[in-house]
Design a protein around this motif. Structure first.
Motif, short mmCIF file in Angstrom:
data_model
loop_
_atom_site.label_atom_id
_atom_site.label_comp_id
_atom_site.label_asym_id
_atom_site.label_seq_id
_atom_site.Cartn_x
_atom_site.Cartn_y
_atom_site.Cartn_z
N TYR B 82 16.02 21.43 58.24
CA TYR B 82 16.34 20.01 58.43
C TYR B 82 15.10 19.36 59.04
CZ TYR B 82 19.25 16.03 60.15
OH TYR B 82 19.82 14.80 60.39
N PHE B 83 14.54 18.39 58.33
CA PHE B 83 13.40 17.62 58.84
C PHE B 83 13.97 16.28 59.30
CE2 PHE B 83 9.64 19.98 57.35
CZ PHE B 83 10.24 20.90 56.50
N GLY B 84 14.05 16.07 60.61
CA GLY B 84 14.72 14.86 61.07
C GLY B 84 14.00 14.19 62.21
N THR B 94 18.45 13.01 66.96
CA THR B 94 18.30 14.12 66.03
C THR B 94 18.81 15.43 66.64
OG1 THR B 94 16.39 13.03 65.08
CG2 THR B 94 16.65 15.37 64.60
N ILE B 108 10.54 15.56 63.90
CA ILE B 108 9.43 14.77 63.37
C ILE B 108 9.38 13.46 64.11
CG2 ILE B 108 8.74 13.50 61.28
CD1 ILE B 108 8.53 16.51 60.98
N THR B 114 9.06 7.64 59.99
CA THR B 114 9.59 9.00 60.06
C THR B 114 10.14 9.51 58.74
OG1 THR B 114 10.02 8.78 62.42
CG2 THR B 114 11.31 10.43 61.25
N GLU B 117 7.37 10.73 56.58
CA GLU B 117 6.81 11.98 57.09
C GLU B 117 7.75 13.16 56.80
OE1 GLU B 117 5.78 11.86 61.28
OE2 GLU B 117 5.33 14.00 61.29
N ALA B 118 9.04 12.95 57.05
CA ALA B 118 10.02 14.03 56.83
C ALA B 118 10.08 14.42 55.36
CB ALA B 118 11.41 13.59 57.33
N GLY B 122 8.83 17.89 53.91
CA GLY B 122 9.91 18.63 53.27
C GLY B 122 9.56 18.98 51.82
N ALA B 136 16.12 15.94 54.61
CA ALA B 136 15.23 15.05 55.37
C ALA B 136 16.04 13.83 55.78
CB ALA B 136 14.03 14.64 54.53
N ALA B 138 16.41 10.29 58.74
CA ALA B 138 15.92 9.45 59.84
C ALA B 138 17.01 8.45 60.19
CB ALA B 138 14.64 8.73 59.45
#
Lengths: 354, 354
Positions: B82-84, B94, B108, B114, B117-118, B122, B136, B138
Motif C-alpha cells: 500500500y503506497f499511501g 494513512t 509517502i 502525493t 508520487e504514490a 507503485g 496507491a 491519498a
C-alpha cells in the motif's frame, strides 16, 4: 507471483543493487559516543551555522549528500532520484535540504524506519531498471524533534529512564545498479562497493495500543518482531542466516521486549542482535537513558559503522531493520495510541556471501 | 542509462502497469459540486461516525481501500503493498487508516502531489516485478487540514480569494501487472482495466521564495512548469502528445501562472489543460474561492472522473500531474518560503493508444 517476490512481504533481487558510497554527518554528542570515530563528519555547532534547528537539520542532509556524492565519484546529474525523509511534519528537513541538490525527489515517511523504507524503495527502483544510481537518506536533530514532539528545551523537562535521546545526524547512501549474473560490466564497481542489497522485507503498521510517548521502544518492539518473523517466513530462514540482526532504535526496553517475544516464538537472537540506538551512546556517561532514536540514528550508524564491517567481510549478511514509532502530537493528544512499523533490508558483503 | 530511463527524470514502461480498479469517497460539499455524480461514495457525515476529524480522514482511506478492493475482485492478500499518504504530520490519516488493512505499507509524503508520487513508485514496483498488485491512495479532510495548517474552524477566519478549500476525500487505485508484449496472459485484465500507466516524470523541489500561505497556487505553478517541461524534454514530445494535461490543485491563480509561464516557453496548453481543484467545486456557488486543494483533491477526481474517460477511450493519453505546496507551519513561522513539487504520471486508454 513474480520470481523476485518471496512470501507476502519480501523480495530477493536477481541482480542485487550495490551501496557504492555512504556518508554520515552527526552532532557533537554523537561524536563523543562510542561510535564517534566511525562517523565522517562531526559538527561541533548544533546549529550548523544556521538560524533555526530545522535549517540545521536540512544542512545535515545537504552536507551528507554532498559528501556521499564526492565519495561515489559520480556527478550530481548521475544521481537519478533522492529518496529522503525525516521526522518533521511535512518533511521540511528533507525539502529544504534537497532543494539545492536539485534531484528528482521521493519524499518518504516512516518515522524512524525511514532509512529502511528509502533503501528498500531505492533498491527496487534501481534493480527494476529505472535508475542506475539513486541516493537514500534520513536525518533527525535532537532539538528540532524535541520542539516538535515534546517540550520546549528551555523548560528543562525531566525525562524518564524509558525515554530515548533523538540523534542529531544524517546518513546517506548511494545505491547503484549491480552486476548481472556472469557479466563483466560493473565488476569493478562491485569490488569497490560497501555492500550488496540482496533483499527487502516491507513492514506493516502494528498497533499495540501503546500510549506512553516516553517509551517508544515498547511501541516499536512488536513491529520489529512482525517484520523479522515475516522475513524468516517469507525466505524460509531463521536467525542463523544472519551474522547480525540490527534494529534501529528500540533502546534498552524495546530490545528486551523484542528478545523476549522472539524467544517465545522459538528464535534466540541474543548473540546476533544489535540496536543502533543502544550502540550510538554510552547511556550512563552521556545520560541518554534508554538509548538513541530518530531517523538519523539508524541511518548514521549504518553508514558509519555497519557498512564498513560488511565491506571488510567481517560480517557476511546483516538484516538491517530501522524501527519507527508513528508518534503524532495531534493523534496522541486525542487519546490515540502510537503505532509502530519496521522495514527490513538484507545487506551482504560485496565479497560474495552466497 | 537503462532502456526504460528517459532523460533526467522520466521513465517509460516496457510493460505498462494497469489501473485495474479505482474508488473515490468524498464529503458532502464535494458531492454537491459539479463532479458529484462521478464519485463512488458521498459521506453526508463529515465525521464519518468517528470522534475526531483525523479519525474521519483515516476512515476515508479505509473505506476507499475496501471499495477499490471489492471492485478489483482481488483478495486482501493479493495486494502486496500500500503506497499511501496524506497532509497530516506523521501521516496519521494513512497510518490509522491502513492499520486494519494490514498491507505492507510505504508511507509517502509529497503534500498535494502525493497521489502522483504514490502511483509513480507503485507503477515502478509493479513493472519491476516486485508486486503483481499494489494499492496507491491519498486523502485529505477539510477540517483536519484547517486544524493543522490554518486557524481553528470556530474562529471563522476570513479567507482571501487566492485561498483554496481543502477537499474532504480519498482516491484509491489498484495497480496491476500489465501484459507483456504479445503475451496472452493478463489480456482479459487489460480489457477490463481503466487505464495503463505508460510513464512517470518525477518532480524536484522548486522554491520560488513564495511566502503567502493563502496563495498556494503560486507556490506550485513553477513546480508544475518544471515537471511539465522535464516531461516534454525527456520524452521529446510537446503538449500535443496529450489529450489533456491535468494538474492537481493549482486553482485559478496557479493555473493562470502556469499557462503564462508555458506560453513564454512556447507551449500553449490552454485547450488541453484541466485542474482538478478548479473542476471539483463551483467556486461561486460553493464559495470555495480559488478552487479545491489537498491530496484528496487530485486523487478523488482521478478516480471519479479522469479514469472513466480513459477507460471509454474519450481521452487517449493524459498527463496527470498532482501538485504539492510543502507548507509547514514550523518553517513558515520561521520565515521560510513554501516550496513546491509536482509528480507526473502518463495515463493512456487501455484500448491501445500507441
Amino acid at each position: 507471483m513474480g520470481k523476485k517476490q518471496k512470501g507476502k512481504a519480501s523480495v530477493l533481487f536477481e541482480c542485487p543493487p550495490l551501496i557504492t558510497a555512504a556518508a554520515s554527518v552527526v552532532g557533537k554528542k554523537e561524536g563523543e559516543g562510542p561510535l564517534g570515530r566511525y562517523f565522517d563528519q562531526i559538527e561541533a555547532d548544533s546549529m550548523l551555522g544556521k538560524k533555526t534547528w530545522e535549517e540545521a537539520e536540512s544542512e545535515l542532509q545537504t552536507r551528507a549528500a554532498r559528501l556521499a556524492l564526492a565519495k561515489s565519484g559520480l556527478s550530481r546529474e548521475e544521481i537519478r532520484y533522492y529518496f529522503g525523509g525525516d521526522l518533521l511534519a511535512q518533511l521540511i528537513a528533507t525539502s529544504f535540504g534537497a532543494v539545492n541538490l536539485e534531484f528528482p525527489l521521493f519524499g518518504i515517511y516512516g518515522a524512524c524506519s525511514t532509512m529502511g523504507e528509502a533503501m528498500g524503495l531505492g533498491a527496487m527502483v534501481v534493480e527494476g531498471g529505472f535508475a542506475d544510481h539513486i541516493m537514500a537518506a534520513a536525518s533527525s536533530h535532537f532539538a528540532s524533534a524535541e520542539k516538535q514532539f515534546r517540550f520546549p528545551l528551555e523548560y528543562g523537562n525531566q525525562r524518564p529512564y524509558s525515554a530515548t535521546w533523538t540523534v542529531t545526524g544524517c546518513g546517506t547512501v548511494v545505491i547503484s545498479k549491480g552486476r548481472e549474473n556472469g557479466a563483466q560490466e560493473n565488476a569493478g564497481q562491485e569490488n569497490r562497493a560497501m555492500a550488496k542489497i540482496t533483499g527487502v522485507t516491507t513492514g506493516k503498521i502494528v498497533d499495540m495500543d501503546q500510549k506512553d510517548s516516553m517509551n517508544m521502544g515498547a511501541a516499536m518492539a512488536m513491529a520489529a518482531l512482525d517484520t523479522i518473523l515475516a522475513n524468516f517466513r517469507d525466505l524460509g530462514v531463521d536467525e542463523t542466516w544472519y551474522d547480525r540482526i540490527i534494529t534501529g532504535d528500540l533502546g534498552q526496553i524495546g530490545r528486551r521486549l523484542l528478545v523476549d517475544y522472539l524467544l517465545q516464538a522459538g528464535h534466540d537472537i541474543r548473540k546476533r542482535h544489535l540496536d543502533c540506538g543502544i550502540e550510538i551512546y554510552d547511556s550512563e556517561a552521556q545520560d541518554t537513558h534508554a538509548g538513541g532514536s530518530g531517523c538519523g540514528c539508524s541511518a548514521s550508524v549504518l553508514c558509519g559503522s555497519i557498512l564498513p564491517k560488511l565491506k571488510s567481510g567481517e560480517w557476511k549478511r546483516v538484516l538491517f531493520l530501522p524501527t519507527g514509532a508513528l508518534l503524532s502530537t495531534v493523534s496522541f493528544n486525542e487519546g490515540k495510541s502510537i503505532p509502530g512499523i519496521a522495514h527490513g533490508v538484507i545487506l551482504e558483503t560485496p565479497k560474495g556471501a552466497r
